[in-house]
Write a protein that holds these residues in place. Structure first.
Motif, PDB file in Angstrom:
ATOM      1  N   LEU A 189      -1.061   3.912  -1.989  1.00  0.00           N
ATOM      2  CA  LEU A 189      -2.406   3.446  -2.301  1.00  0.00           C
ATOM      3  C   LEU A 189      -3.389   3.602  -1.144  1.00  0.00           C
ATOM      4  N   ALA A 190      -2.878   3.830   0.052  1.00  0.00           N
ATOM      5  CA  ALA A 190      -3.708   3.718   1.259  1.00  0.00           C
ATOM      6  C   ALA A 190      -4.938   4.609   1.220  1.00  0.00           C
ATOM      7  N   SER A 219       0.809  -1.212   0.000  1.00  0.00           N
ATOM      8  CA  SER A 219       0.000   0.000   0.000  1.00  0.00           C
ATOM      9  C   SER A 219       0.848   1.269   0.000  1.00  0.00           C
ATOM     10  N   ASN A 220       2.102   1.178   0.444  1.00  0.00           N
ATOM     11  CA  ASN A 220       2.969   2.352   0.467  1.00  0.00           C
ATOM     12  C   ASN A 220       4.034   2.343  -0.621  1.00  0.00           C
ATOM     13  N   THR A 221       4.627   1.178  -0.883  1.00  0.00           N
ATOM     14  CA  THR A 221       5.721   1.096  -1.842  1.00  0.00           C
ATOM     15  C   THR A 221       5.677  -0.206  -2.625  1.00  0.00           C
ATOM     16  N   ALA A 222       6.377  -0.179  -3.766  1.00  0.00           N
ATOM     17  CA  ALA A 222       6.791  -1.403  -4.443  1.00  0.00           C
ATOM     18  C   ALA A 222       8.252  -1.598  -4.063  1.00  0.00           C
ATOM     19  N   LEU A 257       0.875  10.367  20.370  1.00  0.00           N
ATOM     20  CA  LEU A 257       0.613  10.260  18.935  1.00  0.00           C
ATOM     21  C   LEU A 257      -0.782  10.773  18.588  1.00  0.00           C
ATOM     22  N   THR A 258      -1.734  10.538  19.493  1.00  0.00           N
ATOM     23  CA  THR A 258      -3.103  11.019  19.281  1.00  0.00           C
ATOM     24  C   THR A 258      -3.134  12.528  19.123  1.00  0.00           C
ATOM     25  N   ALA A 259      -2.328  13.225  19.897  1.00  0.00           N
ATOM     26  CA  ALA A 259      -2.334  14.696  19.900  1.00  0.00           C
ATOM     27  C   ALA A 259      -1.516  15.314  18.776  1.00  0.00           C
ATOM     28  N   MET A 260      -0.803  14.505  18.002  1.00  0.00           N
ATOM     29  CA  MET A 260       0.102  15.030  16.970  1.00  0.00           C
ATOM     30  C   MET A 260      -0.562  15.114  15.600  1.00  0.00           C
ATOM     31  N   ARG A 261      -0.123  16.092  14.818  1.00  0.00           N
ATOM     32  CA  ARG A 261      -0.440  16.137  13.400  1.00  0.00           C
ATOM     33  C   ARG A 261       0.506  15.187  12.656  1.00  0.00           C
ATOM     34  N   PRO A 262       0.133  14.734  11.458  1.00  0.00           N
ATOM     35  CA  PRO A 262       1.009  13.816  10.723  1.00  0.00           C
ATOM     36  C   PRO A 262       2.424  14.347  10.525  1.00  0.00           C
ATOM     37  N   GLU A 263       2.567  15.646  10.256  1.00  0.00           N
ATOM     38  CA  GLU A 263       3.913  16.194  10.056  1.00  0.00           C
ATOM     39  C   GLU A 263       4.737  16.166  11.343  1.00  0.00           C
ATOM     40  N   ALA A 274       8.679   7.526   8.408  1.00  0.00           N
ATOM     41  CA  ALA A 274       8.612   8.107   7.071  1.00  0.00           C
ATOM     42  C   ALA A 274       7.362   8.972   6.945  1.00  0.00           C
ATOM     43  N   ALA A 275       7.473  10.058   6.206  1.00  0.00           N
ATOM     44  CA  ALA A 275       6.325  10.949   6.023  1.00  0.00           C
ATOM     45  C   ALA A 275       5.140  10.205   5.419  1.00  0.00           C
ATOM     46  N   SER A 276       5.416   9.261   4.514  1.00  0.00           N
ATOM     47  CA  SER A 276       4.335   8.530   3.856  1.00  0.00           C
ATOM     48  C   SER A 276       3.569   7.623   4.810  1.00  0.00           C
TER      49      SER A 276
END
Length: 305
Positions: A38-39, A10-13, A242-248, A257-259
């Motif tokens: 793909l996620a 779903s993330n890489t080949a 982790l709940t309180a964080m934004r993805p960045e 990884a950012a992805s």
């Protein structure tokens, strides 16, 4: 002989090229990851979008070309659950075949668990320093993008293997829409995973080695500050953060990884609830997983032919 496995997820080949000899571990020659992302591209009917299929075909083309440049004689192309379960999977396979000449294969989730179990068992054997000793019971956990696999048993084949629709990307897409996340959503995921996993607790053998594999577990072990081992206490400490964080903000954590940063929270909750349901307080993280299992199985097949 030069073999390669192409793990299309779903993330890489992810292409891994190795030199292999019967009786010895595969020797890594080359790796390449091409993004598929793909996620978030599965529609309400379960199909991958046209844009996602274009990315997928481009990633596979890049990795297949690399395998040819490295003179691979035997390529094992595997499409994991996100593609396998897509409602337009046959169209995807046709596109890949037309553009690359490669026939994407898939295993069932249970078979993926069995192949990964083989890899972990071989890794433990290679690192145990006790050749010929009786194999200890083994419990394996593997969190992927679309599914979570659990396998347990002695020897190189598990006596029990199950694949559950509890992948980090799937749960993020369906149950964790907001980032930072809402506490009630996180609690709902926790309850859902507990209900899903508890029926299998009785399959875990007493005294089993507790091992996990997958990028999700590797990242969580690094984030929790105990690379190589992930503890339930560490997960409980980190899930509120982790709940309180934004993805960045998650992407700034070590090894994330950012992805994959958006789905890290779901991975943590799935891991914690699965460990609770199985009554274990830690897992050791194995560097070998499905790709290595496919290579090991293929080496065995070739040595017998």
């Amino acid at each position: 002989m030069r073999l390669a496995v192409l793990d299309v997820g779903s993330n890489t080949a992810h292409l891994h090229v190795v030199d292999a000899h019967p009786g010895g571990p595969p020797q890594s020659v080359f790796r390449l990851k091409a993004p598929t992302l793909l996620a978030d591209s599965v529609d309400a009917d379960g199909a991958l979008s046209d844009e996602a299929v274009d990315r997928l075909v481009s990633a596979i083309t890049e990795t297949v070309d690399a395998s040819r440049r490295h003179a691979v004689t035997d390529l094992i192309p595997l499409a994991t659950a996100t593609i396998r379960d897509a409602t337009n999977v046959e169209e995807i396979r046709d596109r890949v075949r037309e553009v690359t000449g490669i026939e994407l294969r898939s295993l069932s989730g249970e078979d993926e668990a069995r192949v990964t179990f083989l890899a972990v068992r071989r890794w433990l054997g290679d690192s145990s320093g006790a050749p010929g000793a009786p194999a200890a019971p083994l419990l394996l956990l593997d969190i992927g993008g679309a599914t979570t696999e659990i396998a347990a048993g002695s020897g190189e084949q598990p006596g029990f293997a199950v694949s559950l629709p509890l992948g980090a990307a799937r749960i993020t897409r369906t149950m964790l829409p907001c980032h930072p996340a809402r506490r009630r959503d996180v609690e709902a995921v926790h309850r859902h995973v507990l209900r899903s996993v508890r029926p299998y607790a009785s399959a875990v053998p007493a005294g089993a080695l507790q091992v996990a594999t997958s990028k999700t577990f590797k990242q969580l072990a690094r984030v929790a500050g105990a690379e190589g081992r992930l503890t339930l206490r560490g997960l409980h400490d980190w899930i509120p953060r982790l709940t309180a964080m934004r993805p960045e903000e998650r992407a700034a954590l070590p090894g994330v990884a950012a992805s994959r940063s958006r789905q890290l929270l779901a991975g943590a909750v799935i891991a914690a609830a699965t460990m609770e349901a199985l009554d274990i307080d830690h897992v050791d993280v194995c560097p070998w997983a499905l790709r290595e299992g496919l290579l090991l199985r293929r080496i065995t097949e070739l040595s017998r032919s």
